[in-house]
Design a protein around this motif. Structure first.
Motif, mmCIF file in Angstrom:
data_model
loop_
_atom_site.group_PDB
_atom_site.id
_atom_site.type_symbol
_atom_site.label_atom_id
_atom_site.label_comp_id
_atom_site.label_asym_id
_atom_site.label_seq_id
_atom_site.Cartn_x
_atom_site.Cartn_y
_atom_site.Cartn_z
ATOM 1 N N SER A 122 30.740 -26.941 22.254
ATOM 2 C CA SER A 122 29.656 -26.214 22.907
ATOM 3 C C SER A 122 30.162 -24.963 23.603
ATOM 4 O O SER A 122 31.284 -24.952 24.123
ATOM 5 N N PRO A 123 29.334 -23.898 23.647
ATOM 6 C CA PRO A 123 29.706 -22.716 24.430
ATOM 7 C C PRO A 123 29.911 -23.095 25.890
ATOM 8 O O PRO A 123 29.370 -24.094 26.381
ATOM 9 N N VAL A 124 30.681 -22.290 26.584
ATOM 10 C CA VAL A 124 31.040 -22.600 27.966
ATOM 11 C C VAL A 124 30.406 -21.594 28.910
ATOM 12 O O VAL A 124 30.581 -20.382 28.764
ATOM 13 N N GLY A 130 29.939 -18.491 18.636
ATOM 14 C CA GLY A 130 30.843 -17.354 18.640
ATOM 15 C C GLY A 130 30.381 -16.184 19.469
ATOM 16 O O GLY A 130 31.032 -15.133 19.472
ATOM 17 N N ASP A 131 29.244 -16.347 20.146
ATOM 18 C CA ASP A 131 28.714 -15.236 20.931
ATOM 19 C C ASP A 131 29.271 -15.233 22.347
ATOM 20 O O ASP A 131 29.574 -16.271 22.923
ATOM 21 N N ASN A 132 29.367 -14.042 22.912
ATOM 22 C CA ASN A 132 29.969 -13.841 24.235
ATOM 23 C C ASN A 132 28.998 -13.022 25.077
ATOM 24 O O ASN A 132 28.743 -11.848 24.779
ATOM 25 N N TYR A 133 28.452 -13.654 26.120
ATOM 26 C CA TYR A 133 27.423 -13.004 26.945
ATOM 27 C C TYR A 133 27.867 -12.901 28.401
ATOM 28 O O TYR A 133 28.575 -13.775 28.916
ATOM 29 N N THR A 134 27.397 -11.823 29.038
ATOM 30 C CA THR A 134 27.567 -11.658 30.488
ATOM 31 C C THR A 134 26.190 -11.449 31.116
ATOM 32 O O THR A 134 25.405 -10.619 30.635
ATOM 33 N N ILE A 135 25.924 -12.215 32.149
ATOM 34 C CA ILE A 135 24.648 -12.098 32.883
ATOM 35 C C ILE A 135 24.963 -11.473 34.239
ATOM 36 O O ILE A 135 25.738 -12.048 35.016
ATOM 37 N N PRO A 191 32.434 -18.409 23.865
ATOM 38 C CA PRO A 191 32.669 -19.430 22.827
ATOM 39 C C PRO A 191 33.658 -20.488 23.306
ATOM 40 O O PRO A 191 34.574 -20.208 24.074
ATOM 41 N N ALA A 192 33.479 -21.688 22.804
ATOM 42 C CA ALA A 192 34.409 -22.776 23.130
ATOM 43 C C ALA A 192 35.815 -22.439 22.674
ATOM 44 O O ALA A 192 36.793 -22.890 23.269
ATOM 45 N N GLN A 224 40.565 -18.825 27.088
ATOM 46 C CA GLN A 224 40.424 -19.331 28.449
ATOM 47 C C GLN A 224 39.671 -20.652 28.504
ATOM 48 O O GLN A 224 39.647 -21.314 29.537
ATOM 49 N N ASN A 225 39.065 -21.052 27.386
ATOM 50 C CA ASN A 225 38.271 -22.280 27.374
ATOM 51 C C ASN A 225 38.944 -23.451 26.680
ATOM 52 O O ASN A 225 38.466 -24.579 26.782
ATOM 53 N N SER A 226 40.036 -23.214 25.952
ATOM 54 C CA SER A 226 40.499 -24.225 25.018
ATOM 55 C C SER A 226 41.728 -25.027 25.441
ATOM 56 O O SER A 226 42.017 -26.047 24.832
#
Length: 412
Positions: free
Chosen positions: A192-194, A221-226, A285-286, A290-292
């Motif tokens: 899952s995305p993080v 595979g998407d990378n978002y900033t809010i 993305p998972a 930095q997430n894996s």
């Protein structure tokens, strides 16, 4: 036709020599149990025997390779089972850490427990076999794969090499998995995305786990900033898609804590609380570095639990965000370990099936070789006795015949 005395002697002696030679051959066959004592006995059979011997030696080598590979995979399987059990225990501790009734002291105790589990994982990641070869170091079998750096983090000293064994004519099988693929990476499929918050946030906004709204277009595979703006009384947010080049940003939208934020790729994420202007959140993305890493994930969770948060809304929001992020990352790592272990189990089953097939081939080859080179003992004993009797009869007859002479009759 007249036969001279010398010819008669020569013929009989040659006959007895041949019988003596044949008797010796039968004797050697009976004593050795082998019909082909020399290639001259049966040139075609000897050539076939050489070929069958080579095939048998090849199968024997495959059996050795299969046993070695299976032993290695069984050790890895056992180690990954221990890794899974440890990670499940860690998951329970992370869930417990999210209990809102805990105080700083309680969370510090959980952090200490997680540190112990982290050490267990590190020891398991450095498992070696009885010969001093590390399971998860790739081609660097004698190099300890994971070490602790001065900052307290974990460095990987191995490589991504996969050792393979030739276990059949056309089959090589992987006998290990690299530590990088097990502990430092996760697959895009099944994870899952993080979601995460920035460590510089000053508000009390809390981000949840992303959810899928349209499976047909959702990806990992998407990378978002809010990014939040506006005023504390009237906050707004924008969503930046960092996956495309150049990045695209939506128009500012009024923030409503009860309405999830659409991410534009079949996903949405809920942010509750009161984010302050300038606060940022991300959904990555998972598979992002930095997430894996399971070790860096644990380090971040332990660090968050060690920070005081009681009676501090901002610190409490930061802690909850860290636990949400850590749980997502950790569950992805657990999924990856499960996938790797399933792969190991599949290879074990394949090897066990190959062992059965190879043993059948070995038995058949040995049977063919035995039929070709082995001695029919009943037949060989019968021939030996017949030849021996014939030789004895020939010898006795020759003794009597050589004493016969016309002069003996004249004298009488």
């Amino acid at each position: 036709m007249r036969i001279s005395t010398s010819q008669f002697y020569d013929q009989n002696i040659q006959t007895m020599d041949n019988q003596q030679s044949q008797l010796g051959t039968y004797y050697q066959q009976l004593s050795s149990g082998t019909a082909l004592t020399t290639p001259a006995d049966n040139p075609l059979g000897a050539a076939q025997a050489v070929q069958l011997t080579m095939v048998s030696a090849t199968y024997t080598q495959y059996q050795t390779n299969q046993n070695t590979a299976l032993s290695s995979l069984q050790l890895e399987d056992k180690t990954l089972s221990s890794v899974t059990s440890t990670m499940q225990a860690i998951t329970s501790e992370i869930v417990r850490a999210g209990d809102g009734t805990l105080n700083d002291s309680d969370r510090a105790s959980i952090a200490q427990a997680l540190q112990g589990y982290r050490n267990q994982l590190l020891n398991l990641a450095n498992t070696s076999d009885g010969a001093g070869n590390y399971l998860f170091s790739g081609f660097q079998a004698t190099t300890q794969p994971f070490t602790t750096n001065p900052a307290g983090g974990v460095n990987y000293q191995g490589d991504n090499g996969i050792r393979e064994a030739q276990v059949a004519d056309t089959r090589q099988i992987a006998t290990n998995d690299s530590g990088s693929s097990v502990f430092l990476k996760v697959p895009a499929t099944g994870t899952s995305p993080v979601a995460a918050s920035s460590v510089t946030n000053t508000g009390t906004g809390k981000i949840g786990a992303p959810s899928i709204t349209n499976p047909a277009i959702a990806t990992n595979g998407d990378n978002y900033t809010i990014t939040f703006g506006g005023t504390p009384a009237a906050p707004t947010y924008t969503v930046t898609d960092n996956t495309v080049v150049p990045a695209t940003t939506t128009a500012a939208t009024a923030f409503n804590a009860s309405t999830p934020i659409a991410l534009g790729s079949g996903m949405q994420v809920a942010i509750t609380g009161a984010p302050a202007p300038g606060d940022t959140f991300s959904v990555t993305p998972a598979t992002a570095p930095q997430n894996s890493s399971v070790f860096s994930t644990l380090d971040s969770i332990i660090s968050a639990l060690q920070q005081p948060a009681s009676n501090n809304p901002t610190a409490t929001a930061t802690l909850e965000n860290a636990l949400t992020t850590g749980m997502s990352r950790f569950q992805n790592s657990l999924t990856n370990v499960t996938v790797v272990q399933a792969s190991v189990g599949g290879r074990e089953q394949e090897l066990q099936a190959l062992q059965t097939t190879t043993q059948t081939n070995v038995t058949q080859t040995q049977s063919d070789l035995s039929s070709l080179t082995g001695v029919d003992m009943v037949s060989a004993i019968t021939k030996f006795e017949q030849t021996q009797s014939a030789l004895q009869a020939a010898q006795q007859t020759f003794v009597k015949i050589q004493g016969m002479s016309l002069f003996q009759y004249i004298g009488n």
